[in-house]
Design a protein around this motif. Structure first.
Motif, PDB file in Angstrom:
ATOM      1  N   ASP A 149       1.933  69.056  31.988  1.00 15.78           N
ATOM      2  CA  ASP A 149       1.398  70.258  31.339  1.00 15.78           C
ATOM      3  C   ASP A 149       1.220  69.600  29.658  1.00 15.78           C
ATOM      4  O   ASP A 149       1.995  68.951  29.380  1.00 15.78           O
ATOM      5  CB  ASP A 149       2.160  71.295  31.210  1.00 15.78           C
ATOM      6  CG  ASP A 149       1.855  72.095  32.557  1.00 15.78           C
ATOM      7  OD1 ASP A 149       0.893  71.790  33.362  1.00 15.78           O
ATOM      8  OD2 ASP A 149       2.489  73.024  32.841  1.00 15.78           O
ATOM      9  N   LYS A 150       0.202  70.367  28.986  1.00 12.85           N
ATOM     10  CA  LYS A 150       0.147  70.209  27.692  1.00 12.85           C
ATOM     11  C   LYS A 150       0.121  71.268  26.768  1.00 12.85           C
ATOM     12  O   LYS A 150      -0.976  71.798  26.381  1.00 12.85           O
ATOM     13  CB  LYS A 150      -1.331  69.312  27.512  1.00 12.85           C
ATOM     14  CG  LYS A 150      -1.592  67.928  28.265  1.00 12.85           C
ATOM     15  CD  LYS A 150      -2.691  67.348  28.280  1.00 12.85           C
ATOM     16  CE  LYS A 150      -2.797  65.983  29.207  1.00 12.85           C
ATOM     17  NZ  LYS A 150      -2.214  66.379  30.732  1.00 12.85           N
ATOM     18  N   PRO A 172      -6.626  61.583  30.244  1.00 15.86           N
ATOM     19  CA  PRO A 172      -5.732  62.980  30.034  1.00 15.86           C
ATOM     20  C   PRO A 172      -6.116  63.586  28.778  1.00 15.86           C
ATOM     21  O   PRO A 172      -5.721  64.744  28.706  1.00 15.86           O
ATOM     22  CB  PRO A 172      -4.278  62.179  30.065  1.00 15.86           C
ATOM     23  CG  PRO A 172      -4.435  60.854  30.678  1.00 15.86           C
ATOM     24  CD  PRO A 172      -5.660  60.368  30.245  1.00 15.86           C
ATOM     25  N   TYR A 173      -6.675  62.819  27.917  1.00 18.90           N
ATOM     26  CA  TYR A 173      -6.678  63.183  26.229  1.00 18.90           C
ATOM     27  C   TYR A 173      -8.306  63.684  25.984  1.00 18.90           C
ATOM     28  O   TYR A 173      -8.847  62.959  25.207  1.00 18.90           O
ATOM     29  CB  TYR A 173      -6.273  62.368  25.438  1.00 18.90           C
ATOM     30  CG  TYR A 173      -4.937  61.875  25.794  1.00 18.90           C
ATOM     31  CD1 TYR A 173      -3.811  62.683  26.275  1.00 18.90           C
ATOM     32  CD2 TYR A 173      -4.704  60.400  26.446  1.00 18.90           C
ATOM     33  CE1 TYR A 173      -2.495  62.201  26.674  1.00 18.90           C
ATOM     34  CE2 TYR A 173      -3.285  59.957  26.575  1.00 18.90           C
ATOM     35  CZ  TYR A 173      -2.420  60.912  26.829  1.00 18.90           C
ATOM     36  OH  TYR A 173      -1.081  60.249  27.561  1.00 18.90           O
ATOM     37  N   SER A 208      -9.635  66.611  25.389  1.00 21.38           N
ATOM     38  CA  SER A 208      -9.803  67.964  24.394  1.00 21.38           C
ATOM     39  C   SER A 208      -9.061  67.898  23.494  1.00 21.38           C
ATOM     40  O   SER A 208      -7.999  67.302  23.206  1.00 21.38           O
ATOM     41  CB  SER A 208      -9.737  69.144  25.362  1.00 21.38           C
ATOM     42  OG  SER A 208      -8.820  69.560  25.780  1.00 21.38           O
ATOM     43  N   GLN A 235      -7.101  70.617  22.815  1.00 21.94           N
ATOM     44  CA  GLN A 235      -5.660  70.748  23.124  1.00 21.94           C
ATOM     45  C   GLN A 235      -5.001  69.935  23.718  1.00 21.94           C
ATOM     46  O   GLN A 235      -3.779  69.687  23.572  1.00 21.94           O
ATOM     47  CB  GLN A 235      -5.749  71.984  24.131  1.00 21.94           C
ATOM     48  CG  GLN A 235      -4.513  72.515  24.720  1.00 21.94           C
ATOM     49  CD  GLN A 235      -3.361  72.769  23.636  1.00 21.94           C
ATOM     50  OE1 GLN A 235      -3.831  73.730  22.811  1.00 21.94           O
ATOM     51  NE2 GLN A 235      -2.169  72.424  24.099  1.00 21.94           N
ATOM     52  N   ASN A 236      -5.623  69.096  24.539  1.00 24.24           N
ATOM     53  CA  ASN A 236      -4.922  68.105  25.463  1.00 24.24           C
ATOM     54  C   ASN A 236      -4.674  66.779  24.658  1.00 24.24           C
ATOM     55  O   ASN A 236      -3.920  65.782  25.043  1.00 24.24           O
ATOM     56  CB  ASN A 236      -6.033  67.522  26.897  1.00 24.24           C
ATOM     57  CG  ASN A 236      -5.962  68.691  27.799  1.00 24.24           C
ATOM     58  OD1 ASN A 236      -4.965  69.698  27.803  1.00 24.24           O
ATOM     59  ND2 ASN A 236      -6.855  68.490  28.668  1.00 24.24           N
ATOM     60  N   ARG A 237      -4.977  66.622  23.321  1.00 25.82           N
ATOM     61  CA  ARG A 237      -4.421  65.682  22.570  1.00 25.82           C
ATOM     62  C   ARG A 237      -3.379  66.220  21.424  1.00 25.82           C
ATOM     63  O   ARG A 237      -3.019  65.205  20.920  1.00 25.82           O
ATOM     64  CB  ARG A 237      -5.552  65.126  21.756  1.00 25.82           C
ATOM     65  CG  ARG A 237      -6.891  64.638  22.481  1.00 25.82           C
ATOM     66  CD  ARG A 237      -8.026  64.409  21.555  1.00 25.82           C
ATOM     67  NE  ARG A 237      -9.265  64.175  22.572  1.00 25.82           N
ATOM     68  CZ  ARG A 237     -10.487  64.459  22.228  1.00 25.82           C
ATOM     69  NH1 ARG A 237     -10.768  65.155  21.185  1.00 25.82           N
ATOM     70  NH2 ARG A 237     -11.594  64.417  23.148  1.00 25.82           N
TER      71      ARG A 237
END
Length: 300
Positions: free
Chosen positions: A72-73, A193-194, A196, A198-200
């Protein structure tokens, strides 16, 4: 994301519930445990070839740190993106698994701090160590903190570059392999995985969490880890190093060798940060050989 990596990543992951957050990890094979700890901005994907080489004879445990890989991020309101929390997470994962025997610890990048942070809490559990372009001590006095990291760590421009343009993950995938550059497809898998803002979040928070001076968050944790390294001096250790790493360069390697003069060392003048990727055809078999030829030992 899974479609982007499945060609290279033939594993069925598992998850541990960390206070409502999904902490993804690989648990492949049976036998003596090998725990592999990644850094930033990579993820468990970095260890895929080593897992495939070892899982017939060892139990390979490879977590994705929260904010990385398939974990989860969350935002800062749900997770404390700090070194101490990372160590807590790894500790909870290992405690949740019925690992039999001494752990072989494999560490890269931030994984050195996180993995050796766990080791400093539980030295009796560690039997061997494999070191890959990482640190478990403060910035060597001979090393200047890289300007690129300083911008990412300390400026709004850095935040925009890392979270808005994925500059850290993109840059690492380009310069991380020097002798054998990644294909475009492989670079996309590392970055997957990175995808967006948010996901970074973890990609940025890792850099912002680098402690450089007393008073910085995490500085005392790193000091404690470094002060305790002597306990592991008699363990079998293998070091594989890419000398063209713009952060973990030969000044860091020299510090490892100063602290662990009995370590087996293979250093590559023409390889980069992602040594397990850049020199996989040599390094993966040598790690397998190292494990076959040594036995876990007791800490001092």
């Amino acid at each position: 994301m899974r479609d982007a990596v499945k060609k290279y990543y033939p594993f069925t992951g598992r998850t541990l519930n960390l206070d409502g957050l999904a902490y993804h990890y690989l648990d492949e094979g049976t036998g003596a445990p090998v725990v592999m700890v990644h850094g930033n901005p990579s993820w468990s994907f970095y260890y895929r070839n080593l897992v495939l080489a070892l899982r017939d004879n060892y139990r390979c445990i490879v977590p994705d740190h929260i904010g990385c890989g398939f974990s989860d991020k969350p935002g800062d309101d749900r997770y404390d993106y700090t070194l101490s929390r990372r160590i807590d997470d790894l500790e909870r994962l290992i405690d949740s698994l019925d690992l039999q025997g001494k752990i072989t610890l494999v560490v890269h990048d931030w994984g050195g701090m996180i993995g050796m942070g766990y080791a400093s809490r539980h030295p009796e559990r560690i039997g061997r160590i494999v070191v890959l372009n990482t640190a478990a001590f403060h910035l060597p006095k001979e090393k200047t903190f890289p300007l690129g990291l300083k911008i990412c760590r300390d400026t709004m421009l850095g935040t925009l570059l890392v979270r808005g343009f994925n500059a850290f993950s993109v840059g690492a995938s380009i310069v991380g392999c020097k002798k054998n550059p990644m294909s475009q497809e492989l670079m996309q898998a590392y970055r997957a995985p990175y995808d967006s803002w948010q996901n970074r979040i973890a990609t940025l928070r890792f850099v912002q969490d680098i402690p450089l001076a007393p008073g910085d968050r995490g500085y005392d944790v790193v000091s404690e880890i470094a002060d305790g390294l002597d306990r592991f001096r008699d363990l079998p250790m293998a070091i594989f190093w890419g000398e063209l790493d713009f952060v973990f360069d030969t000044t860091f390697l020299a510090e490892w060798l100063r602290r662990f003069p009995k370590a087996q060392v293979k250093s590559y003048p023409d390889a980069g940060h992602y040594i397990l990727e850049d020199m996989k055809d040599e390094v993966v078999p040598m790690i397998v050989q190292f494990l076959h030829q040594t036995e876990p030992q007791e800490t001092a």
